[in-house]
Each structure stands twice: as C-alpha cells, then as structure tokens.
Design a protein around this motif. Sequence first.
Motif, mmCIF file in Angstrom:
data_model
loop_
_atom_site.group_PDB
_atom_site.id
_atom_site.type_symbol
_atom_site.label_atom_id
_atom_site.label_comp_id
_atom_site.label_asym_id
_atom_site.label_seq_id
_atom_site.Cartn_x
_atom_site.Cartn_y
_atom_site.Cartn_z
ATOM 1 N N GLN A 96 -14.658 23.327 -24.796
ATOM 2 C CA GLN A 96 -15.771 23.088 -23.857
ATOM 3 C C GLN A 96 -15.521 23.791 -22.534
ATOM 4 N N SER A 97 -14.263 23.771 -22.084
ATOM 5 C CA SER A 97 -13.986 24.364 -20.772
ATOM 6 C C SER A 97 -13.713 25.868 -20.880
ATOM 7 N N GLY A 98 -13.863 26.405 -22.077
ATOM 8 C CA GLY A 98 -13.699 27.849 -22.243
ATOM 9 C C GLY A 98 -12.244 28.306 -22.269
ATOM 10 N N LEU A 153 -6.529 30.526 -23.384
ATOM 11 C CA LEU A 153 -6.664 31.527 -22.327
ATOM 12 C C LEU A 153 -5.719 31.152 -21.171
ATOM 13 N N LEU A 154 -4.611 31.869 -21.101
ATOM 14 C CA LEU A 154 -3.633 31.578 -20.043
ATOM 15 C C LEU A 154 -4.208 31.972 -18.689
ATOM 16 N N VAL A 165 18.216 21.736 -14.903
ATOM 17 C CA VAL A 165 19.504 22.323 -15.278
ATOM 18 C C VAL A 165 19.637 23.728 -14.699
ATOM 19 N N LEU A 166 18.610 24.552 -14.899
ATOM 20 C CA LEU A 166 18.740 25.985 -14.588
ATOM 21 C C LEU A 166 18.373 26.351 -13.158
ATOM 22 N N GLY A 167 17.811 25.398 -12.409
ATOM 23 C CA GLY A 167 17.364 25.741 -11.048
ATOM 24 C C GLY A 167 15.979 26.381 -11.096
ATOM 25 N N ARG A 168 15.635 27.111 -10.060
ATOM 26 C CA ARG A 168 14.283 27.677 -9.972
ATOM 27 C C ARG A 168 14.018 28.646 -11.127
ATOM 28 N N ARG A 169 12.926 28.441 -11.815
ATOM 29 C CA ARG A 169 12.532 29.321 -12.929
ATOM 30 C C ARG A 169 11.104 29.781 -12.702
ATOM 31 N N GLN A 170 10.851 31.044 -13.034
ATOM 32 C CA GLN A 170 9.494 31.563 -12.905
ATOM 33 C C GLN A 170 9.182 32.436 -14.108
ATOM 34 N N VAL A 171 7.976 32.322 -14.584
ATOM 35 C CA VAL A 171 7.528 33.176 -15.692
ATOM 36 C C VAL A 171 6.165 33.738 -15.300
ATOM 37 N N LYS A 172 6.033 35.053 -15.407
ATOM 38 C CA LYS A 172 4.744 35.689 -15.109
ATOM 39 C C LYS A 172 3.848 35.566 -16.330
ATOM 40 N N LEU A 173 2.802 34.793 -16.208
ATOM 41 C CA LEU A 173 1.954 34.546 -17.387
ATOM 42 C C LEU A 173 1.282 35.812 -17.927
ATOM 43 N N PRO A 174 0.900 36.780 -17.084
ATOM 44 C CA PRO A 174 0.287 37.982 -17.661
ATOM 45 C C PRO A 174 1.222 38.762 -18.597
ATOM 46 N N SER A 175 2.505 38.439 -18.572
ATOM 47 C CA SER A 175 3.401 39.143 -19.496
ATOM 48 C C SER A 175 3.511 38.406 -20.833
ATOM 49 N N ILE A 218 4.013 28.284 -20.532
ATOM 50 C CA ILE A 218 2.736 28.202 -21.248
ATOM 51 C C ILE A 218 2.234 26.763 -21.274
ATOM 52 N N GLN A 219 3.137 25.859 -21.577
ATOM 53 C CA GLN A 219 2.717 24.465 -21.743
ATOM 54 C C GLN A 219 2.329 23.827 -20.420
ATOM 55 N N ARG A 220 2.964 24.245 -19.342
ATOM 56 C CA ARG A 220 2.536 23.724 -18.029
ATOM 57 C C ARG A 220 1.095 24.144 -17.749
ATOM 58 N N ASP A 221 0.749 25.345 -18.168
ATOM 59 C CA ASP A 221 -0.628 25.814 -18.003
ATOM 60 C C ASP A 221 -1.582 24.979 -18.872
ATOM 61 N N ILE A 222 -1.128 24.616 -20.063
ATOM 62 C CA ILE A 222 -1.971 23.784 -20.946
ATOM 63 C C ILE A 222 -2.102 22.366 -20.366
ATOM 64 N N PHE A 223 -0.992 21.844 -19.839
ATOM 65 C CA PHE A 223 -1.054 20.530 -19.166
ATOM 66 C C PHE A 223 -2.197 20.535 -18.146
#
Length: 451
Positions: A96-98, A153-154, A165-175, A218-223
């Motif tokens: 529904q939300s596309g 759709l990310l 555990v790992l400290g600051r983590r970042q993932v670029k979603l367009p990749s 990915i899952q944080r975006d789905i959350f």
Amino acid sequence: MTAAAPPAPIVRFAPSPTGYLHVGNARIALANFLFARRHGGRFLLRLDDTDAARGRPEYAEAITHDLRWLGLAWDDSFRQSARLDRYAAAAERLKQSGRLYPCFESEDELRAKREQRVRQGRPPVYDRAMLRLTAAQRAAAEANGKRPYWRFLLSGGTEGWDDLVLGRRQVKLPSVSDPVLIRADGSPLYTFTSVVDDIETGITHVIRGEDHVTNTAIQRDIFAALGADAAAIGFAHLPLLTDSDGGKLSKRLDSLSLRSLRADGMEAQAITAYLARLGTSADPEPLELPALAATFDLGGFSHAPARFDARQLLALNRRVLHAAPFAAVADRLPAGAGEAFWHAVRGNLDLLNEARGWWEVAAGTVVPPVIEGEGGFLRAARDLLPAEPWDADTWRLWTDALKAATGRKGRALFLPLRLALTGEEHGPELRDLLPLIGRARAAQRLEIAAA
Ligand code: GLU
C-alpha cells in the motif's frame, strides 16, 4: 523524580532449521541467553522455518535438543511457519505504501544485468527496472502465467547505528540491491519475517553474527517502513569465529556440531564456558551458566574475529570433569560404576568417554602385557597381596611389604605393578583403583604379566 528503569530486555535466538547447530550458532544462542539472564530479561527461541525447500523438521528437533542440552532454556518459543498471516498483513501494508514492488525478471536476466554492470565498472546492484513497469506490462506478464516476486524499495542514504559490540557502523543503502521479501510462490523471506517478528514480539536487542551487518542496515529500513522505531533496538554483532590458524572455520563445522561434540564426550558446561568468553580478554573458566551470566558483557568482545581453539575447549573440558560431582555424570557412566570409581578416575579424563576404559580396568577383563624380566618380582607381589577387605590403605601396606621383601623402590617398584594391574603406564592413583580392582583380578593380572 527518579528516571524510569529501562525495560527488561527481550532477545531472541533465531536459527533456520537447515542444519545442525555448530559452535558458531551456539555462541550466538549463548550470548542472547546470558544477556537476558544478566539483565533480568526474556530469551525467546524463534525457528526461522519459512524456507520450505531447505528447512527440515528433524533439524528443528535437533536444534531444540541441542539447546536444552547446553542448558539454554528459553522463556518462549515459536515458529515462523505459524505466523504466515502476520507476514502477509505486513506485506500488504508495504504494498500500500509503495515500498514493496512486483518483479518478474528471471535469474538468468538478473545475472546478465549484473555481469553487464560489472563489465561497465559499476557495482552489481539491482537497477530497479521493475519500478518502471506499467500496469499494462504487469497485466501482460501475469496473463503469460508469470507470478511476481516482491522487492523492498530501500531508501537512499546511509543507515548507521552504534553497534553494542562493533561500535559505530554505517552501510550505504544505494550500494545494496533492493531485497526480495516475498517469493513468487507467496512465501516470505527471512529478511522480512525477522523484522515483523522483532516488532511484534517486542525485541529490544538483536544479538547475532557479524555476517548480518548488511542485513541490519536493510532491516532497520524495513522497521521504519513498518512504522517501528529501529533506533530503540540495540544491535550487537559478534565477530565470526575462525579456526586456530585464522582460516575459515566453515570447513570444520560438521565436526564442530554440538551433536558430534556431545558424541565425542564433550561436556555442555565446557562448551558454554569456552564460548562465553571466546573473543573477550577474560580467560575461560569452567563456570556454570549463572556465573557466566553474572559477568556477561557485550562490550567485552573484541572487534576482531575470534579464534576457535579445540585444544582450549578440551583443556576446559578436563577442568570441568575434574571438578564434576558424581551426580553430574552418574547416568553417563558404565553400569555399576559408583562414586568411588568416579573419584578415582575423574582427574585422568579429557573426555567422559574415556571413563569406559578405566571401568574395564576396575571391573572388567584387562589383559596386561607380559613384562619381560619381571616374573619373579610380580610373583612376589602376588604372594604379598593382603587379604580382603581392601581400602585406601591397602596400596601402601602392600607396596611397603614388597619394598621390604625385594629392596625395590620408586619407579622400579611401581611401574611394573601399574603396568600389570592396568595395562597402562599412566593413569589414576593406584591407591584408589586397587580396592576397585579387588584381590582376585589383581592376582590374576599379576600372574599373566609374570608369565
Ligand atoms: N535465521 C537467521 C540465521 O540463522 C537469523 C538471524 C537473526 O538473528 O536475525 O541467520
């Protein structure tokens, strides 16, 4: 006013029943369990069984058996296959939300596109061609008998979190390619079902292996797309295990399954004590689960992969066995083996299975080797065997008498006796074994060795 206490944590261990649990899985289960116990929280067992092609009920059974054996009791458990209506409802909301869009490309088409992008020097990320599909094109595909599968759709941008555990983590979603969340047969994939469950069961902390870092982004975006606040959830990724040379452990995982370690005679307590501190700076100690929970700290894990060293596990197993009370092993000892036997042999075992050999020595038929040149001495030893009943003093009385009669002492006195009585050069204290062996067996073995 005092600040409200943080809510008690709710964590989950979420195995897919596609194989037997190995030490790597057990470490994740244990971390969740200890974290829950440490903070007065709840530990859930979730079986990720929506992959009908790979999952098998006997694996699910084996997994619960292994977890019970380790002592990792869960407060509640459920299977994803029982919650398909919940995933369908959540998927409907995303449609529904596309955020969920239908796709028709075949594996071959996708592979060709990926290869083309790589040739062009671009990252092999899905190009979202199906987003541009018109209603007419979709209708035509469906009229041709094609059923869509569904991608999420990310959002653009970077997903970041402070990993516990790992400290600051970042993932670029367009990749990252838009993930498929629903297969063409309508069955939902783990990436999606996990988020729906984490929301609906109120999970506060997701503790899992480092191989899930990209999934977390990915899952944080789905959350967020489902209206939940991913920022309220703590994420913790434990670095993966390597073998003791730093190589991949995956080749050896069969022999490191819990069922095969159990069959080898490894104690559950040694495994949990070893895994709880593997990858931390604390030394492994043969502690029970409550003591491990009392000091468990996600912040104590190193960011580097942890080396799994089977020798260290065995050393810990030895320590667990040496301290184990009779009651802890009684039902796994050979029939008839009692407490005196256990106390006599436990200090000599690496693995519990080895008790079987000592039980043969104590109560069975051991045929010692003939000891060249010792016939006279061994016959004298047989003749000096005291009358029964025998106790912990018998060994001393007997060997004192032998010493006086033969003038021997030290190794020359004791080694032939040990070899004749047990068939081995090393082993438990003869003071403890001798009363178990008893006079008849002792006399017979001395004679055989003397012949
Ligand atoms: N079923 C997933 C796995 O076994 C669970 C991962 C998670 O903890 O979310 O890898």
